[in-house]
Design a protein around this motif. Structure first.
Motif, PDB file in Angstrom:
ATOM      1  N   VAL A  15      29.827  41.531  54.164  1.00  0.00           N
ATOM      2  CA  VAL A  15      28.685  41.272  55.174  1.00  0.00           C
ATOM      3  C   VAL A  15      28.928  39.944  55.926  1.00  0.00           C
ATOM      4  CG1 VAL A  15      26.246  41.003  55.326  1.00  0.00           C
ATOM      5  CG2 VAL A  15      27.014  42.889  54.181  1.00  0.00           C
ATOM      6  N   MET A 186      24.937  35.657  51.142  1.00  0.00           N
ATOM      7  CA  MET A 186      25.456  35.589  49.748  1.00  0.00           C
ATOM      8  C   MET A 186      25.235  36.627  48.896  1.00  0.00           C
ATOM      9  SD  MET A 186      24.906  31.398  49.820  1.00  0.00           S
ATOM     10  CE  MET A 186      23.208  31.530  50.444  1.00  0.00           C
ATOM     11  N   GLY A 187      25.236  37.741  49.366  1.00  0.00           N
ATOM     12  CA  GLY A 187      24.944  38.821  48.350  1.00  0.00           C
ATOM     13  C   GLY A 187      23.664  38.733  47.386  1.00  0.00           C
ATOM     14  N   ARG A 296      30.238  44.262  38.825  1.00  0.00           N
ATOM     15  CA  ARG A 296      29.802  43.542  40.017  1.00  0.00           C
ATOM     16  C   ARG A 296      28.314  43.953  40.166  1.00  0.00           C
ATOM     17  NH1 ARG A 296      32.287  39.524  39.410  1.00  0.00           N
ATOM     18  NH2 ARG A 296      34.383  39.571  39.939  1.00  0.00           N
ATOM     19  N   HIS A 323      21.977  45.416  50.737  1.00  0.00           N
ATOM     20  CA  HIS A 323      22.584  46.582  51.267  1.00  0.00           C
ATOM     21  C   HIS A 323      22.816  47.288  50.034  1.00  0.00           C
ATOM     22  CE1 HIS A 323      23.437  43.919  54.775  1.00  0.00           C
ATOM     23  NE2 HIS A 323      23.513  45.067  55.469  1.00  0.00           N
ATOM     24  N   TRP A 326      25.226  50.622  49.732  1.00  0.00           N
ATOM     25  CA  TRP A 326      26.018  51.053  51.114  1.00  0.00           C
ATOM     26  C   TRP A 326      26.380  49.732  51.853  1.00  0.00           C
ATOM     27  CZ3 TRP A 326      27.788  55.671  51.380  1.00  0.00           C
ATOM     28  CH2 TRP A 326      27.210  56.498  50.877  1.00  0.00           C
TER      29      TRP A 326
HETATM   30  C1  FAD Z   1      30.262  49.288  41.410  1.00  0.00           C
HETATM   31  C2  FAD Z   1      30.070  49.264  42.799  1.00  0.00           C
HETATM   32  C3  FAD Z   1      30.449  50.385  43.681  1.00  0.00           C
HETATM   33  C4  FAD Z   1      29.917  50.493  44.903  1.00  0.00           C
HETATM   34  N1  FAD Z   1      30.513  51.064  45.915  1.00  0.00           N
HETATM   35  C5  FAD Z   1      30.179  51.366  47.259  1.00  0.00           C
HETATM   36  C6  FAD Z   1      30.737  52.257  48.011  1.00  0.00           C
HETATM   37  O1  FAD Z   1      31.314  53.028  47.729  1.00  0.00           O
HETATM   38  N2  FAD Z   1      30.391  52.265  49.320  1.00  0.00           N
HETATM   39  C7  FAD Z   1      29.561  51.305  50.123  1.00  0.00           C
HETATM   40  O2  FAD Z   1      29.213  51.324  51.021  1.00  0.00           O
HETATM   41  N3  FAD Z   1      29.128  50.116  49.246  1.00  0.00           N
HETATM   42  C8  FAD Z   1      29.293  50.094  47.807  1.00  0.00           C
HETATM   43  N4  FAD Z   1      28.683  49.302  47.016  1.00  0.00           N
HETATM   44  C9  FAD Z   1      27.987  48.254  47.584  1.00  0.00           C
HETATM   45  C10 FAD Z   1      28.786  47.158  48.229  1.00  0.00           C
HETATM   46  O3  FAD Z   1      29.883  46.603  47.526  1.00  0.00           O
HETATM   47  C11 FAD Z   1      27.801  45.778  48.325  1.00  0.00           C
HETATM   48  O4  FAD Z   1      26.541  46.253  49.031  1.00  0.00           O
HETATM   49  C12 FAD Z   1      28.434  44.941  49.195  1.00  0.00           C
HETATM   50  O5  FAD Z   1      29.738  44.537  48.614  1.00  0.00           O
HETATM   51  C13 FAD Z   1      27.534  43.640  49.281  1.00  0.00           C
HETATM   52  O6  FAD Z   1      28.376  42.818  50.055  1.00  0.00           O
HETATM   53  P1  FAD Z   1      27.859  41.405  50.531  1.00  0.00           P
HETATM   54  O7  FAD Z   1      28.810  40.440  51.182  1.00  0.00           O
HETATM   55  O8  FAD Z   1      26.204  41.645  50.757  1.00  0.00           O
HETATM   56  O9  FAD Z   1      27.733  40.487  49.083  1.00  0.00           O
HETATM   57  P2  FAD Z   1      29.027  40.220  47.996  1.00  0.00           P
HETATM   58  O10 FAD Z   1      29.997  41.115  48.186  1.00  0.00           O
HETATM   59  O11 FAD Z   1      28.306  39.669  46.740  1.00  0.00           O
HETATM   60  O12 FAD Z   1      29.529  38.661  48.592  1.00  0.00           O
HETATM   61  C14 FAD Z   1      28.631  37.643  48.577  1.00  0.00           C
HETATM   62  C15 FAD Z   1      29.343  36.324  48.542  1.00  0.00           C
HETATM   63  O13 FAD Z   1      28.350  35.369  48.582  1.00  0.00           O
HETATM   64  C16 FAD Z   1      29.264  34.004  47.939  1.00  0.00           C
HETATM   65  N5  FAD Z   1      28.134  33.377  47.608  1.00  0.00           N
HETATM   66  C17 FAD Z   1      27.419  33.319  46.554  1.00  0.00           C
HETATM   67  N6  FAD Z   1      26.768  32.231  46.539  1.00  0.00           N
HETATM   68  C18 FAD Z   1      27.284  31.220  47.278  1.00  0.00           C
HETATM   69  C19 FAD Z   1      26.949  29.948  47.499  1.00  0.00           C
HETATM   70  N7  FAD Z   1      26.048  29.372  47.047  1.00  0.00           N
HETATM   71  N8  FAD Z   1      27.595  29.405  48.458  1.00  0.00           N
HETATM   72  C20 FAD Z   1      28.660  30.107  49.060  1.00  0.00           C
HETATM   73  N9  FAD Z   1      29.081  31.309  48.913  1.00  0.00           N
HETATM   74  C21 FAD Z   1      28.312  31.869  47.988  1.00  0.00           C
HETATM   75  C22 FAD Z   1      29.954  34.940  46.708  1.00  0.00           C
HETATM   76  O14 FAD Z   1      31.090  34.204  46.170  1.00  0.00           O
HETATM   77  C23 FAD Z   1      30.528  36.205  47.518  1.00  0.00           C
HETATM   78  O15 FAD Z   1      31.563  36.209  47.773  1.00  0.00           O
HETATM   79  C24 FAD Z   1      29.097  49.408  45.626  1.00  0.00           C
HETATM   80  C25 FAD Z   1      28.738  48.333  44.740  1.00  0.00           C
HETATM   81  C26 FAD Z   1      29.153  48.164  43.425  1.00  0.00           C
HETATM   82  C27 FAD Z   1      28.578  47.009  42.481  1.00  0.00           C
END
Ligand code: FAD
Length: 368
Positions: A15, A186-187, A296, A323, A326
């Motif tokens: 994201v 930050m997820g 994860r 999210h 998805w």
């Molecule tokens: C097992 C599994 C299977 C999945 N399969 C699918 C799929 O097939 N299709 C689909 O669309 N989605 C899928 N998803 C969902 C998808 O992976 C997530 O919704 C998405 O990756 C979330 O992305 P994000 O960038 O919000 O968070 P994240 O990937 O968690 O990234 C957050 C980032 O913020 C960083 N961070 C945290 N705190 C700090 C801080 N204080 N300072 C600086 N950085 C920080 C972390 O290190 C990390 O790199 C799946 C999820 C899982 C767990």
């Protein structure tokens, strides 16, 4: 409105990378701040399955449809091979012991020669696709960097404010990084890096995955209704990838979110269960080697919808998280819509109102 010249994006998951890419394409100066590594969390360990219409009937439907189309465009424009391809998708029933009842209800691909029964075709190459998520995230960030985005490693500890407006981020190192706007991506850790902002709760939901190698199977995504020998109902998902790896995920676990991605623990038992489930649907998968067992946390909110938009009451602060299952699918439209909001003050791509962070109460401990 005067567009911000410099935006800090906190988090280099899919994201954050997408928001950075679309901001950079619109000419904004961007710094991405990441604590551990690009795509080190859910974004690097997820399935990467994409569906055109599986969110239809929910407020996510239009976002998902735009995103599915953007994925196809990005695969052409980013100029990097990150495993994007269209797939056929099937539903199966399988048991750890014995056979599922009945025969195949639709024509079954030949490689699904185990004890499973193919019960439905869920999608075609018109409606389902995949990316390899770690490589997709890296490709987005790489393209943003080619447009001038900076990646800065460090831990965000809070949003710096001047006269009530976001003016940068405070780092755990004690440093303050200045900016005209801040995006929190930050997820599941978004609440922890923004503790004094009026944001709703964001949680982490743990899931496991394994990767298998040493086999060559077609581009078919599989969703399995699986019963273990001790009667547990699981729903493993199986995604062969173009590089020969097969990814298998499932197994929700209520374990609490650790302080950082490095603290995530992997259960060998859960990973073995997933690999065994895959082996029940195909003799090729039964013969494959497990190369990685992973766990994860996907970011989730109280109403199951993401938070995409302005942080209520704090000018210049934005959020994009929650999210759930998805995030890989919906990252492109999230990134483009938020980039529009930040640079133009309004969004034409999609209606962001269902995802307005103000729809949910702020986590009480956080409001000051
Ligand atoms: C097992 C599994 C299977 C999945 N399969 C699918 C799929 O097939 N299709 C689909 O669309 N989605 C899928 N998803 C969902 C998808 O992976 C997530 O919704 C998405 O990756 C979330 O992305 P994000 O960038 O919000 O968070 P994240 O990937 O968690 O990234 C957050 C980032 O913020 C960083 N961070 C945290 N705190 C700090 C801080 N204080 N300072 C600086 N950085 C920080 C972390 O290190 C990390 O790199 C799946 C999820 C899982 C767990």
């Amino acid at each position: 409105m005067i567009p911000p010249r410099h935006v800090i994006v906190c988090g280099a998951g899919v994201v954050g990378a997408s928001v950075a890419y679309f901001l950079a394409r619109r000419g904004a100066g961007v710094t991405v701040v990441e604590r551990s590594g690009v795509a080190c969390a859910a974004s690097g360990k997820s399935g990467g399955f994409l569906a055109l219409d599986w969110c239809d009937g929910s407020p996510l439907g239009p976002l998902a449809r735009k995103s599915f189309a953007l994925h196809a465009e990005l695969a052409k424009h980013l100029g990097t091979d990150y495993g994007y391809r269209r797939m056929d998708t099937f539903m199966l029933a399988a048991r750890e012991r014995g056979a599922a009842s009945g025969g195949h209800r639709v024509a079954a691909p030949g490689w699904l020669d185990g004890a499973g029964v193919v019960t439905a075709a869920l999608g075609s190459t018109e409606t389902t696709a995949q990316v390899t998520p770690a490589r997709f995230t890296a490709a987005l960030l790489g393209a943003a960097q080619a447009l001038g985005t900076r990646l800065c490693m460090g831990v965000v500890d809070g949003v710096a404010r001047r006269e009530g407006a976001a003016r940068g981020v405070m780092m755990a190192s004690g440093e303050t990084l200045e900016a005209d706007a801040v995006v929190l991506a930050m997820g599941p850790w978004t609440g922890r890096g923004a503790e004094r902002l009026p944001l709703p709760n964001v949680y982490g939901l743990k899931g496991y995955s394994v990767t298998l190698e040493g086999i060559d199977v077609p581009a078919h995504a599989l969703f399995v209704d699986y019963r273990t020998a001790d009667g547990r109902a699981l729903e493993p998902e199986i995604f062969p990838r173009p590089d020969g790896e097969v990814y298998v995920c499932g197994m929700a676990d209520p374990a609490p979110l650790p302080d950082s991605p490095e603290g995530v623990e992997v259960s060998k038992t859960a990973c073995d269960t997933l690999a065994r489930a895959a082996g029940r649907v195909s003799t090729a998968l039964a013969a494959a080697r497990i190369t990685r067992g992973q766990a994860r946390y996907r970011p989730v909110t109280d109403d199951g919808l993401p938070l995409i938009g302005r942080v209520p009451g704090v000018a210049g602060a934005y959020v994009a998280t929650g999210h759930g299952p998805w995030g890989i699918l919906n990252a492109p439209a999230t990134g483009l819509a938020l980039a529009e909001l930040i640079t133009e003050g309004a969004v034409s791509l999609v209606d962001l109102r269902p995802f307005d962070p103000a729809r949910l109460p702020a986590a009480r401990a956080r409001v000051i």
